[in-house]
Design a protein around this motif. Sequence first.
Motif, PDB file in Angstrom:
ATOM      1  N   GLY A   1       0.167  -1.434   0.119  1.00 15.89           N
ATOM      2  CA  GLY A   1       0.311   0.129  -0.257  1.00 15.89           C
ATOM      3  C   GLY A   1       0.941   1.357  -0.341  1.00 15.89           C
TER       4      GLY A   1
ATOM      5  N   THR B   1      -4.119   6.433   5.905  1.00 12.03           N
ATOM      6  CA  THR B   1      -5.393   4.715   5.669  1.00 12.03           C
ATOM      7  C   THR B   1      -4.994   3.881   6.750  1.00 12.03           C
ATOM      8  OG1 THR B   1      -5.696   5.368   3.427  1.00 12.03           O
ATOM      9  CG2 THR B   1      -6.225   3.498   4.416  1.00 12.03           C
TER      10      THR B   1
ATOM     11  N   VAL C   1      -8.760  -0.472   5.805  1.00 11.75           N
ATOM     12  CA  VAL C   1      -8.314  -0.700   4.455  1.00 11.75           C
ATOM     13  C   VAL C   1      -9.391  -2.230   4.469  1.00 11.75           C
ATOM     14  CG1 VAL C   1      -6.521  -3.202   3.995  1.00 11.75           C
ATOM     15  CG2 VAL C   1      -6.224  -0.679   4.980  1.00 11.75           C
TER      16      VAL C   1
ATOM     17  N   ARG D   1     -10.420  -6.217   3.101  1.00 11.93           N
ATOM     18  CA  ARG D   1      -9.261  -7.835   3.467  1.00 11.93           C
ATOM     19  C   ARG D   1      -9.921  -9.042   2.744  1.00 11.93           C
ATOM     20  NH1 ARG D   1      -7.143  -7.706   8.965  1.00 11.93           N
ATOM     21  NH2 ARG D   1      -7.674  -5.505   9.610  1.00 11.93           N
TER      22      ARG D   1
ATOM     23  N   LEU E   1      -4.916  -9.075   3.438  1.00 10.72           N
ATOM     24  CA  LEU E   1      -5.584  -6.927   3.820  1.00 10.72           C
ATOM     25  C   LEU E   1      -4.977  -6.849   2.485  1.00 10.72           C
ATOM     26  CD1 LEU E   1      -3.187  -5.242   6.274  1.00 10.72           C
ATOM     27  CD2 LEU E   1      -6.105  -6.254   6.781  1.00 10.72           C
TER      28      LEU E   1
ATOM     29  N   GLU F   1      -4.885  -4.189   0.980  1.00 12.61           N
ATOM     30  CA  GLU F   1      -3.748  -3.217   0.494  1.00 12.61           C
ATOM     31  C   GLU F   1      -2.689  -3.110   1.844  1.00 12.61           C
ATOM     32  OE1 GLU F   1      -4.758   1.214  -0.137  1.00 12.61           O
ATOM     33  OE2 GLU F   1      -6.182   0.806  -0.304  1.00 12.61           O
ATOM     34  N   GLN F   2      -1.621  -2.466   2.340  1.00  5.97           N
ATOM     35  CA  GLN F   2      -1.223  -2.281   3.699  1.00  5.97           C
ATOM     36  C   GLN F   2      -1.632  -1.200   3.454  1.00  5.97           C
ATOM     37  OE1 GLN F   2       1.111  -3.847   5.814  1.00  5.97           O
ATOM     38  NE2 GLN F   2      -0.039  -6.071   4.560  1.00  5.97           N
ATOM     39  N   PRO F   3      -1.881  -0.560   5.442  1.00  7.99           N
ATOM     40  CA  PRO F   3      -2.135   1.037   5.767  1.00  7.99           C
ATOM     41  C   PRO F   3      -1.403   1.996   5.828  1.00  7.99           C
ATOM     42  CG  PRO F   3      -1.489  -0.604   7.299  1.00  7.99           C
ATOM     43  CD  PRO F   3      -1.778  -1.460   5.597  1.00  7.99           C
TER      44      PRO F   3
END
Length: 353
Positions: free
Chosen positions: A155, A191, A196, A198, A212, A214-216
């Motif tokens: 992310g 974010t 996010v 999952r 996830l 995307e990664q926070p």
Amino acid sequence: MALAALSLQISLAQAQSEGTGPGGQGAGQGESFRPGIYEEPEENLPADVGELFDDRGVLTPKGALIMEPSLSFSHSSANRVAIEAFTIVPAIAVGLIDVREIRRDTFILAGTFRYGITSRLEFETRIPYVRRSDDVRSRQLLEASSDDVIIDSNGNGLGDIEAALHYQLNIPDPGDPYFIANLRAKSRTGTDVFEVDRELVMQDDLIVGERLMEQPTGSGFWAIEPSITAVYPTDPAVFFGNFSYTWNLERDVGGNIGEIDPGDFVGINFGMGFGINENTSFSLGYDHTVVFRTEQNGSVDQTEFDRIHVASLLLGFGHSFSPKANLNLALAIGVTEDAPDVQVTMRLPIRLF
């Protein structure tokens, strides 16, 4: 802060001709100055002794604006074993043993701006852009399948914007330390993990994990950090240290998660810097942060540790290219399991006016 990257600026500790103060002919400055109270020509940028920590040790001159682009890279790795089984004889477990190998890389490109409100008061703001990638390799040892499960995600985006005030508390006599009071606030503009999406990871029609999408890029919580910095110049070195407390504000996430009160941080760091010549400096430091347990809906997870220790050994290098531009490199090596394995940070402070 512990969620962010770390730097402390201090002046070159070359004595003046009468042996007083931390200034003198330091790093391209032709005039002497007292800590925080600058008397050098207005076009000069205060020199550094290898930036290591976030909290300021030399303040921006009154009316001056400094822009500091920076780039940071950190790498973390961990091997974890989760056992859900019972033991029939010592060293033999019956049940599920899950082994995971975790790798995380984080890049942070940030722009920091500092303005000298007075000769003893400085305002700072930091705007980061974060890119993260996580790779998790998992294998259930007592299952029939021998294939590893790879779960990866990444992310990027705006991180948590920070703002800070730094105030020099005293004007010391020659040979005495001086103290800087710091107050830092961190937003949650990035974010966070609760925002996010999952998805479940399947293998042979079995759920083997969660991924996830995307990664926070942010922590998801506001934080306030007061701290105190002490700087003690003594020719030819400068000793410095900092004590901080970070209060992470609780937040009602909603849904089936409820109210989350993240654990607060207590941090201490110290180090030493010295000038190699008029333009180059070197520093050593140690940083230790204690992270306390998180509460959910007023209760804690009894399976978690009461506290986590995150500690790093730091090396810093500074070089003055001109009166208005310095280059600072910092290397952090993790000495506890929960600290990043390695973190490299490059900063380029430039005085605009």
